[in-house]
Write an enzyme that holds these catalytic residues in place. Structure first.
Site, PDB file in Angstrom:
ATOM      1  N   HIS A 135       0.649  -1.508   0.033  1.00  0.00           N
ATOM      2  CA  HIS A 135      -0.100  -0.302  -0.043  1.00  0.00           C
ATOM      3  C   HIS A 135       0.777   1.309   0.156  1.00  0.00           C
ATOM      4  O   HIS A 135       0.298   2.180  -0.607  1.00  0.00           O
ATOM      5  CB  HIS A 135      -0.703   0.615   1.160  1.00  0.00           C
ATOM      6  CG  HIS A 135      -0.470  -0.201   2.530  1.00  0.00           C
ATOM      7  ND1 HIS A 135      -1.562   0.040   3.631  1.00  0.00           N
ATOM      8  CD2 HIS A 135       1.089   0.238   2.646  1.00  0.00           C
ATOM      9  CE1 HIS A 135      -0.255   0.645   4.404  1.00  0.00           C
ATOM     10  NE2 HIS A 135       0.895   0.569   4.119  1.00  0.00           N
TER      11      HIS A 135
ATOM     12  N   GLU B  79      -8.329   2.708   2.673  1.00  0.00           N
ATOM     13  CA  GLU B  79      -7.550   2.342   4.190  1.00  0.00           C
ATOM     14  C   GLU B  79      -8.308   2.789   5.313  1.00  0.00           C
ATOM     15  O   GLU B  79      -7.895   3.010   5.938  1.00  0.00           O
ATOM     16  CB  GLU B  79      -6.475   3.220   3.761  1.00  0.00           C
ATOM     17  CG  GLU B  79      -5.144   3.092   3.144  1.00  0.00           C
ATOM     18  CD  GLU B  79      -4.078   2.247   3.573  1.00  0.00           C
ATOM     19  OE1 GLU B  79      -4.738   1.843   4.658  1.00  0.00           O
ATOM     20  OE2 GLU B  79      -3.936   1.568   2.441  1.00  0.00           O
TER      21      GLU B  79
HETATM   22  C1  DIR Z   1       4.987   3.586   4.859  1.00  0.00           C
HETATM   23  C2  DIR Z   1       3.501   4.094   5.224  1.00  0.00           C
HETATM   24  N1  DIR Z   1       5.361   5.146   3.444  1.00  0.00           N
HETATM   25  C3  DIR Z   1       5.135   2.548   3.878  1.00  0.00           C
HETATM   26  N2  DIR Z   1       3.320   4.169   3.944  1.00  0.00           N
HETATM   27  C4  DIR Z   1       1.769   4.146   4.308  1.00  0.00           C
HETATM   28  O1  DIR Z   1       5.158   1.611   4.584  1.00  0.00           O
HETATM   29  O2  DIR Z   1       5.498   2.483   2.221  1.00  0.00           O
HETATM   30  N3  DIR Z   1       0.994   4.685   4.777  1.00  0.00           N
HETATM   31  N4  DIR Z   1       0.521   4.294   2.613  1.00  0.00           N
HETATM   32  O3  DIR Z   1      -0.753   4.298   4.697  1.00  0.00           O
HETATM   33 MN    MN Z   2      -2.181   5.859   0.434  1.00  0.00          MN
END
Ligand code: DIR
Ligand code: MN
Ligand code: MN
Ligand code: MN
Length: 302
Positions: free
Chosen positions: A140, A271
């Protein structure tokens, strides 16, 4: 206008369990009847059915890659089918890895009909990681990079053409959490980002005016709404809260300005994590903002 609700009950790409309950929480918050009250015809297509979450550690920089691919193929075909019938698809996630399936379908539809595509990415995160950059392995955090052609072959070629989109077609709003390697990559690829610093200094109005500039009658506008875009005060029900997001009023203005363009032709709502929510309030605020996206306004405007 006909909108189609497509539920994708999975948390396969997330770092916390529970986004799989998002579609039902949005239905409980009355997304269908509320959209109908604005004169839309609503087709609830029910939920897609895909692999369970095995909850395993990352392998070569990706968690659950085979399952992520399966879910995104399902989403791609479902979204593409609705667009082909002239419907406006609303993807009810599920985590944001599904933006890859959804937006690759939108890009394919735009190629079919000769439309320009603009993607508005409303999120606390840039979602521009790769397997080499990611601190988590959670897919994600990677869908924008995958859409732009940076990701595993089986994921980036779901919509046929690689890359599905160009970074030039993307506008990101509300960003306030970008990982160190991801930050360099965002700059290198020239993503247009209206981060919270920009919104603090210039206001949501200026950010949206620029993000929505150069839309024309031939533009398909896709909105990918990660609910963690919102400040955690109003939206605690997400897996990765980041303080300092848009307030309720700023988020309303953002949605109203999108509605004013009349160009939105597809939407992701992702989400939302009911396991972390408080009496479904995050689902309710999301539905309230979606109403504004579809044209709810206090008074008539000229
Ligand atoms: C963080 C969290 N940048 C990762 N990313 C997101 O794990 O890549 N959290 N999209 O919702
Ligand atoms: Mn996102
Ligand atoms: Mn996010
Ligand atoms: Mn279209």
């Amino acid at each position: 206008k006909t909108v189609s609700l497509i539920g994708a009950p999975t948390d396969i790409g997330a770092g916390a369990r529970g986004a799989s309950m998002g579609p039902e929480a949005l239905r409980v918050a009355n997304i269908g009847p509320i959209l109908e009250s604005h004169g839309l015809t609503v087709l609830d297509r029910g939920n897609l059915s895909g692999p369970a979450n095995p909850w395993q550690p990352p392998v070569e920089g990706y968690r659950h890659l085979p399952e992520v691919v399966t879910w995104n193929r399902l989403v791609h075909e479902a979204v593409y089918a609705e667009l082909s019938q002239g419907h406006l698809p609303i993807l009810l996630g599920g985590d944001h890895c599904l933006g890859l399936g959804s937006i690759s379908a939108v890009a394919r539809h735009c190629r079919d009909v000769g439309k320009k595509l603009r993607v508005l990415w409303l999120d606390a995160h840039a979602d521009f990681n790769t397997s080499a950059l990611t601190p988590s392995g959670n897919v994600h955090g990677m869908p924008v990079a995958c859409l732009c052609g940076h990701g595993p072959q089986e994921l980036i070629e779901i919509g046929g053409k690689v890359p599905a989109i160009s970074p030039k077609w993307v506008r990101q709003i509300g960003i306030r959490s970008v990982d160190p390697g991801e930050k360099r990559f965002v700059h290198e690829q020239g993503l247009e980002v209206f981060d919270m610093r920009y919104i603090d200094e210039m206001g949501m109005r200026q950010a949206m005016e620029l993000a929505l500039a150069t839309l024309d009658a031939n533009t398909h506008l896709h909105v990918s709404f990660d609910v963690d875009f919102l400040d955690p005060d109003i939206a605690p029900g997400v897996g990765t809260t980041v303080p300092g997001g848009p307030t309720y009023r700023e988020a309303q203005l953002c949605m109203e300005m999108i509605a004013d363009t009349g160009r939105m032709a597809s939407l992701d709502v992702v989400e939302l994590n009911p396991a972390l929510d408080v009496r479904n309030k995050t689902a309710m605020v999301a539905v309230d903002l979606i109403e504004s996206l579809f044209g709810k306004s206090t008074l008539m405007r000229r």
